[in-house]
Design a protein around this motif. Structure first.
Motif, short mmCIF file in Angstrom:
data_model
loop_
_atom_site.label_atom_id
_atom_site.label_comp_id
_atom_site.label_asym_id
_atom_site.label_seq_id
_atom_site.Cartn_x
_atom_site.Cartn_y
_atom_site.Cartn_z
N TYR A 171 -2.85 11.32 8.00
CA TYR A 171 -3.34 10.35 7.16
C TYR A 171 -2.99 10.50 5.51
CZ TYR A 171 -6.63 6.97 5.02
OH TYR A 171 -6.79 5.65 4.02
N LYS A 172 -3.13 11.81 5.18
CA LYS A 172 -3.01 12.05 3.57
C LYS A 172 -1.41 11.76 3.61
CE LYS A 172 -6.74 14.98 3.25
NZ LYS A 172 -7.61 16.29 3.20
N PHE B 217 -0.73 -0.73 6.14
CA PHE B 217 0.12 0.20 6.74
C PHE B 217 -1.04 0.98 7.49
CE2 PHE B 217 1.97 4.28 7.57
CZ PHE B 217 3.36 3.93 8.12
N VAL B 218 -1.02 0.84 8.99
CA VAL B 218 -1.88 1.43 9.70
C VAL B 218 -0.94 2.55 11.05
CG1 VAL B 218 -3.84 1.23 11.54
CG2 VAL B 218 -3.50 -0.35 9.73
N VAL B 219 -1.35 3.92 10.85
CA VAL B 219 -0.85 4.71 11.97
C VAL B 219 -1.73 4.30 13.07
CG1 VAL B 219 -0.20 7.13 12.43
CG2 VAL B 219 0.07 6.25 10.15
N LEU B 220 -0.98 4.02 14.14
CA LEU B 220 -1.72 3.88 15.36
C LEU B 220 -1.70 5.19 16.33
CD1 LEU B 220 -0.11 0.33 16.17
CD2 LEU B 220 -2.43 0.77 15.00
N GLU B 221 -0.53 5.85 16.40
CA GLU B 221 -0.27 7.00 17.00
C GLU B 221 0.27 8.06 16.03
OE1 GLU B 221 1.67 6.75 20.89
OE2 GLU B 221 0.50 4.72 21.06
N SER B 222 -0.10 9.27 16.06
CA SER B 222 0.21 10.15 14.95
C SER B 222 1.24 11.34 15.77
CB SER B 222 -0.78 10.82 14.28
OG SER B 222 -0.45 11.73 13.40
N GLN B 223 2.16 11.86 15.15
CA GLN B 223 2.98 12.88 15.39
C GLN B 223 2.11 14.07 15.32
OE1 GLN B 223 6.63 13.96 13.91
NE2 GLN B 223 7.03 11.79 13.27
N ALA B 224 0.93 14.12 14.60
CA ALA B 224 0.15 15.17 14.53
C ALA B 224 -0.71 15.39 15.87
CB ALA B 224 -0.87 14.95 13.44
N ALA B 225 -0.64 14.29 16.69
CA ALA B 225 -1.41 14.54 18.01
C ALA B 225 -0.38 15.46 18.77
CB ALA B 225 -1.59 13.18 18.68
N ALA C 25 -5.08 6.03 14.03
CA ALA C 25 -5.22 7.40 14.53
C ALA C 25 -6.10 8.36 14.09
CB ALA C 25 -3.83 8.04 14.63
N HIS C 26 -6.34 8.23 12.69
CA HIS C 26 -7.07 9.08 11.98
C HIS C 26 -8.54 8.89 12.25
CE1 HIS C 26 -7.60 6.31 8.92
NE2 HIS C 26 -8.35 7.04 8.62
#
Length: 127
Positions: A67-68, A84-92, A115-116
């Motif tokens: 998110y940051k 802008f919204v992250v729905l699925e993150s590579q961090a997962a 995602a966050h």
């Protein structure tokens, strides 16, 4: 991240776009290589895309770090007049791309679950 984004906006001469599909294309144009972002689909309100850039928190389980980092993209979209919204993150764990949504500023986005903000399973033995 926001300072970097403002620099890119200036250098790439970002333009506000009225149509959400055009806003998605303008966001994609802000990146140095065309393959970094891929627009997957769009409808009247939303552009869905994937980020193929390898993210520093990839596979860490730390979606808050993601998110940051994505403050860069949120800043880009503010100028282009989108959210802008992250729905699925590579961090997962196991996620190789980020799936994102772009929607016009002012349009409701309650259906886009960031995602966050999802409850993440605790990660043991990592770190």
């Amino acid at each position: 991240m926001r300072l970097n984004a403002r620099s890119v906006l200036f250098i790439r001469r970002a333009e506000t776009k009225q149509d959400i599909t055009d806003a998605g294309r303008e966001w994609k144009r802000m990146f140095p290589a065309s393959g970094m972002q891929e627009i997957i689909s769009s409808d009247a309100d939303t552009v869905y895309a994937e980020t193929h850039v390898r993210c520093p928190p990839r596979d860490s389980g730390d979606v808050q770090a993601c998110y940051k980092v994505m403050a860069f993209d949120r800043c880009l979209l503010e100028k282009i007049r989108g959210q802008f919204v992250v729905l699925e993150s590579q961090a997962a764990h196991g996620c190789k791309v980020c799936r994102v949504a772009i929607r016009r500023i002012g349009k409701p986005a309650d259906d886009l679950i960031p995602a966050h903000s999802r409850k993440q399973a605790p990660q043991y033995g990592r770190g």
